[in-house]
Design a protein around this motif. Structure first.
Motif, PDB file in Angstrom:
ATOM      1  N   GLU A  29       6.394  15.070  11.559  1.00 50.63           N
ATOM      2  CA  GLU A  29       5.609  14.179  12.423  1.00 50.63           C
ATOM      3  C   GLU A  29       4.149  14.156  11.985  1.00 50.63           C
ATOM      4  OE1 GLU A  29       4.611  13.665  17.218  1.00 50.63           O
ATOM      5  OE2 GLU A  29       6.049  15.161  16.503  1.00 50.63           O
ATOM      6  N   LYS A  30       3.611  15.307  11.652  1.00 53.67           N
ATOM      7  CA  LYS A  30       2.220  15.367  11.190  1.00 53.67           C
ATOM      8  C   LYS A  30       2.060  14.667   9.841  1.00 53.67           C
ATOM      9  CE  LYS A  30       1.189  19.712  13.576  1.00 53.67           C
ATOM     10  NZ  LYS A  30       0.769  21.139  13.400  1.00 53.67           N
ATOM     11  N   ALA A  31       3.032  14.780   8.965  1.00 58.34           N
ATOM     12  CA  ALA A  31       2.939  14.138   7.651  1.00 58.34           C
ATOM     13  C   ALA A  31       2.941  12.620   7.770  1.00 58.34           C
ATOM     14  CB  ALA A  31       4.082  14.611   6.760  1.00 58.34           C
TER      15      ALA A  31
ATOM     16  N   ASN B 230       9.816   8.305   1.592  1.00 59.02           N
ATOM     17  CA  ASN B 230      10.413   9.461   0.917  1.00 59.02           C
ATOM     18  C   ASN B 230       9.783  10.726   1.477  1.00 59.02           C
ATOM     19  OD1 ASN B 230      12.079   7.968  -0.867  1.00 59.02           O
ATOM     20  ND2 ASN B 230      10.309   7.562  -2.182  1.00 59.02           N
ATOM     21  N   GLU B 231      10.592  11.809   1.548  1.00 59.61           N
ATOM     22  CA  GLU B 231      10.096  13.061   2.100  1.00 59.61           C
ATOM     23  C   GLU B 231      10.586  14.235   1.283  1.00 59.61           C
ATOM     24  OE1 GLU B 231      10.403  15.900   6.076  1.00 59.61           O
ATOM     25  OE2 GLU B 231      12.094  14.745   5.315  1.00 59.61           O
ATOM     26  N   SER B 232       9.753  15.298   1.235  1.00 61.78           N
ATOM     27  CA  SER B 232      10.145  16.583   0.660  1.00 61.78           C
ATOM     28  C   SER B 232       9.537  17.669   1.526  1.00 61.78           C
ATOM     29  CB  SER B 232       9.657  16.721  -0.786  1.00 61.78           C
ATOM     30  OG  SER B 232       8.241  16.664  -0.842  1.00 61.78           O
ATOM     31  N   SER B 233      10.281  18.791   1.687  1.00 62.97           N
ATOM     32  CA  SER B 233       9.808  19.881   2.535  1.00 62.97           C
ATOM     33  C   SER B 233       9.976  21.196   1.792  1.00 62.97           C
ATOM     34  CB  SER B 233      10.590  19.928   3.858  1.00 62.97           C
ATOM     35  OG  SER B 233      11.973  20.078   3.604  1.00 62.97           O
ATOM     36  N   GLY B 234       9.321  22.253   2.289  1.00 64.48           N
ATOM     37  CA  GLY B 234       9.410  23.552   1.635  1.00 64.48           C
ATOM     38  C   GLY B 234       8.910  24.659   2.526  1.00 64.48           C
TER      39      GLY B 234
ATOM     40  N   SER C 239       5.845  19.526   5.030  1.00 61.09           N
ATOM     41  CA  SER C 239       6.521  18.258   4.797  1.00 61.09           C
ATOM     42  C   SER C 239       5.545  17.320   4.103  1.00 61.09           C
ATOM     43  CB  SER C 239       7.010  17.641   6.108  1.00 61.09           C
ATOM     44  OG  SER C 239       7.579  16.359   5.881  1.00 61.09           O
ATOM     45  N   THR C 240       6.010  16.666   3.060  1.00 64.30           N
ATOM     46  CA  THR C 240       5.222  15.676   2.326  1.00 64.30           C
ATOM     47  C   THR C 240       6.000  14.372   2.302  1.00 64.30           C
ATOM     48  OG1 THR C 240       4.257  17.403   0.934  1.00 64.30           O
ATOM     49  CG2 THR C 240       4.057  15.136   0.161  1.00 64.30           C
ATOM     50  N   VAL C 241       5.367  13.298   2.737  1.00 66.05           N
ATOM     51  CA  VAL C 241       6.030  11.998   2.776  1.00 66.05           C
ATOM     52  C   VAL C 241       5.258  11.010   1.922  1.00 66.05           C
ATOM     53  CG1 VAL C 241       7.001  12.372   5.068  1.00 66.05           C
ATOM     54  CG2 VAL C 241       4.777  11.277   4.855  1.00 66.05           C
ATOM     55  N   SER C 242       5.969  10.064   1.354  1.00 69.68           N
ATOM     56  CA  SER C 242       5.387   8.940   0.623  1.00 69.68           C
ATOM     57  C   SER C 242       5.887   7.661   1.281  1.00 69.68           C
ATOM     58  CB  SER C 242       5.796   8.988  -0.848  1.00 69.68           C
ATOM     59  OG  SER C 242       5.319   7.849  -1.543  1.00 69.68           O
ATOM     60  N   ILE C 243       4.947   6.814   1.729  1.00 64.47           N
ATOM     61  CA  ILE C 243       5.303   5.610   2.475  1.00 64.47           C
ATOM     62  C   ILE C 243       4.690   4.393   1.787  1.00 64.47           C
ATOM     63  CG2 ILE C 243       5.199   4.441   4.711  1.00 64.47           C
ATOM     64  CD1 ILE C 243       4.915   7.116   6.054  1.00 64.47           C
ATOM     65  N   ARG C 244       5.497   3.349   1.659  1.00 68.20           N
ATOM     66  CA  ARG C 244       5.016   2.072   1.126  1.00 68.20           C
ATOM     67  C   ARG C 244       4.959   1.063   2.277  1.00 68.20           C
ATOM     68  NH1 ARG C 244       4.892  -0.702  -3.768  1.00 68.20           N
ATOM     69  NH2 ARG C 244       5.941   1.026  -4.823  1.00 68.20           N
TER      70      ARG C 244
ATOM     71  N   VAL D 253       0.860  -1.176   0.000  1.00 66.60           N
ATOM     72  CA  VAL D 253       0.000   0.000   0.000  1.00 66.60           C
ATOM     73  C   VAL D 253       0.899   1.229   0.000  1.00 66.60           C
ATOM     74  CG1 VAL D 253      -1.783   1.269   1.240  1.00 66.60           C
ATOM     75  CG2 VAL D 253      -1.807  -1.226   1.250  1.00 66.60           C
ATOM     76  N   VAL D 254       0.748   2.091  -0.993  1.00 65.82           N
ATOM     77  CA  VAL D 254       1.551   3.308  -1.115  1.00 65.82           C
ATOM     78  C   VAL D 254       0.650   4.511  -0.864  1.00 65.82           C
ATOM     79  CG1 VAL D 254       3.070   4.674  -2.578  1.00 65.82           C
ATOM     80  CG2 VAL D 254       3.055   2.190  -2.792  1.00 65.82           C
ATOM     81  N   VAL D 255       1.026   5.337   0.088  1.00 64.27           N
ATOM     82  CA  VAL D 255       0.222   6.505   0.444  1.00 64.27           C
ATOM     83  C   VAL D 255       1.124   7.725   0.571  1.00 64.27           C
ATOM     84  CG1 VAL D 255      -1.605   5.242   1.638  1.00 64.27           C
ATOM     85  CG2 VAL D 255       0.444   5.926   2.887  1.00 64.27           C
ATOM     86  N   SER D 256       0.513   8.917   0.481  1.00 56.39           N
ATOM     87  CA  SER D 256       1.205  10.187   0.687  1.00 56.39           C
ATOM     88  C   SER D 256       0.568  10.897   1.870  1.00 56.39           C
ATOM     89  CB  SER D 256       1.130  11.073  -0.555  1.00 56.39           C
ATOM     90  OG  SER D 256       1.821  10.480  -1.637  1.00 56.39           O
ATOM     91  N   GLY D 257       1.407  11.531   2.680  1.00 58.59           N
ATOM     92  CA  GLY D 257       0.916  12.287   3.826  1.00 58.59           C
ATOM     93  C   GLY D 257       1.456  13.707   3.808  1.00 58.59           C
ATOM     94  N   PHE D 258       0.673  14.633   4.344  1.00 55.40           N
ATOM     95  CA  PHE D 258       1.054  16.047   4.345  1.00 55.40           C
ATOM     96  C   PHE D 258       0.959  16.591   5.757  1.00 55.40           C
ATOM     97  CE2 PHE D 258      -0.141  20.545   4.163  1.00 55.40           C
ATOM     98  CZ  PHE D 258       0.918  21.057   3.440  1.00 55.40           C
ATOM     99  N   GLY D 259       1.946  17.425   6.120  1.00 51.20           N
ATOM    100  CA  GLY D 259       1.926  18.079   7.421  1.00 51.20           C
ATOM    101  C   GLY D 259       2.535  19.458   7.327  1.00 51.20           C
ATOM    102  N   LYS D 260       2.109  20.356   8.197  1.00 53.40           N
ATOM    103  CA  LYS D 260       2.664  21.707   8.200  1.00 53.40           C
ATOM    104  C   LYS D 260       2.745  22.225   9.626  1.00 53.40           C
ATOM    105  CE  LYS D 260      -1.660  24.306   7.574  1.00 53.40           C
ATOM    106  NZ  LYS D 260      -2.360  25.308   6.727  1.00 53.40           N
ATOM    107  N   ALA D 261       3.701  23.110   9.839  1.00 51.26           N
ATOM    108  CA  ALA D 261       3.877  23.787  11.120  1.00 51.26           C
ATOM    109  C   ALA D 261       4.035  25.271  10.842  1.00 51.26           C
ATOM    110  CB  ALA D 261       5.079  23.235  11.874  1.00 51.26           C
ATOM    111  N   THR D 262       3.344  26.098  11.606  1.00 51.59           N
ATOM    112  CA  THR D 262       3.353  27.543  11.412  1.00 51.59           C
ATOM    113  C   THR D 262       4.150  28.210  12.524  1.00 51.59           C
ATOM    114  OG1 THR D 262       1.174  27.434  10.383  1.00 51.59           O
ATOM    115  CG2 THR D 262       1.926  29.584  11.104  1.00 51.59           C
ATOM    116  N   GLY D 263       5.046  29.102  12.126  1.00 49.94           N
ATOM    117  CA  GLY D 263       5.877  29.798  13.098  1.00 49.94           C
ATOM    118  C   GLY D 263       5.985  31.278  12.783  1.00 49.94           C
TER     119      GLY D 263
END
Length: 280
Positions: free
Chosen positions: A203-205, A231-235, A269-274, A39-49
């Protein structure tokens, strides 16, 4: 005949081994290669500062008929700006010259038409001991003006100012314009410690991806196994406006304070997990 049959059997065997699809694409398969499932899924998380650091690019441009005059005027104004920033609390290490240039800009405007000829009779030719006529003097001046380049020199000096106390930002910008800065290229807000916000977003992603995977597994009637790949990417997206009041500490520059909004910064942060699928 037997040769043709043997050739057809060999061709069919190759087609089964390599798996020729309808589009003619060859997909190499092997009995020793395990089938990739999961099962391959993508997760998204953000933190505001809230930003705690700002960088402003402030400069001075001066035009003059000579390079010496343009350079001297630019240097004088920039020296005054630098000293004023230091008095407002900016450290010398946070003042960095970004650019210094002197360019000649040609004046391409058409020359004015010559004056109309004098109505009086032409004066005699000027010889030794004979004063030149006004018409001859005007002609000499016109010829000299054509030989000299028409234009001006432009001197530019830009300074990157790092402001670590955002309460001083409005005063610094206002003081800059008061003391002759005529180019401000923008203010960029930053986080001095983005790693802490990256960890929160990550962590949220991961939690978001795991929740999605569990839902997909439940809907599909399977059970999740161990994680096989991540896999992860941030911005850093654009700031969101937020009002920030400015407090003036010095009466000399209180009237020069400029209103500034720092807003907030989002670290994503965006992660892709298998995930593997457990056998029932």
């Amino acid at each position: 005949m037997s040769f043709i049959l043997n050739h057809l059997k060999s061709t069919a065997a190759l087609a089964l081994a390599f798996g020729l699809n309808a589009c003619g694409t060859t997909v190499v398969q092997s009995a020793n290669t395990p089938e990739v499932t999961g099962v391959v899924v993508s997760g998204f998380g953000k933190a505001t500062g809230k930003p705690d650091l700002a960088r402003a690019t402030i400069g001075v441009e001066v035009r003059a008929r000579t390079s010496e005059e343009a350079t001297a005027s630019t240097n004088t104004r920039m020296s005054e700006l630098t000293e004023a920033f230091k008095k407002l609390g900016v450290q010398p290490a946070d003042l960095k010259t970004q650019n210094f240039s002197v360019n000649f800009e040609q004046d391409y405007r058409p020359e004015p038409p010559p004056p109309p000829p004098e109505a009086a009779a032409p004066a005699p030719k000027a010889g030794k001991g004979t004063p030149a006529s006004p018409a001859m003097e005007a002609s000499v001046r016109e010829t000299s003006a054509k030989e000299e380049p028409r234009g001006w020199y432009r001197a530019s000096n830009t300074l990157e100012v790092t402001i670590r106390d955002l309460k001083q930002l409005g005063q610094i910008l206002g003081t800059a314009t008061t003391l002759g800065a005529n180019t401000v290229y923008g203010v960029n807000f930053e986080l001095s410690n983005p790693q802490a916000f990256e960890a929160q977003a990550r962590e949220k992603a991961v939690a978001d991806a795991h929740a999605r995977a569990e839902q997909l597994a439940r809907l599909s009637g399977v059970r999740l196994g161990p994680v096989l790949a991540v896999n992860e990417s941030s911005g850093f997206p654009s700031p969101m406006p937020m009002a920030m009041p400015m407090m003036a500490k010095s009466e000399a520059y209180a009237a020069a304070a400029a209103p500034v909004e720092s807003g907030q910064l989002e670290v994503t942060s965006t992660v892709s997990i298998r995930y593997a699928i457990e056998k029932q």
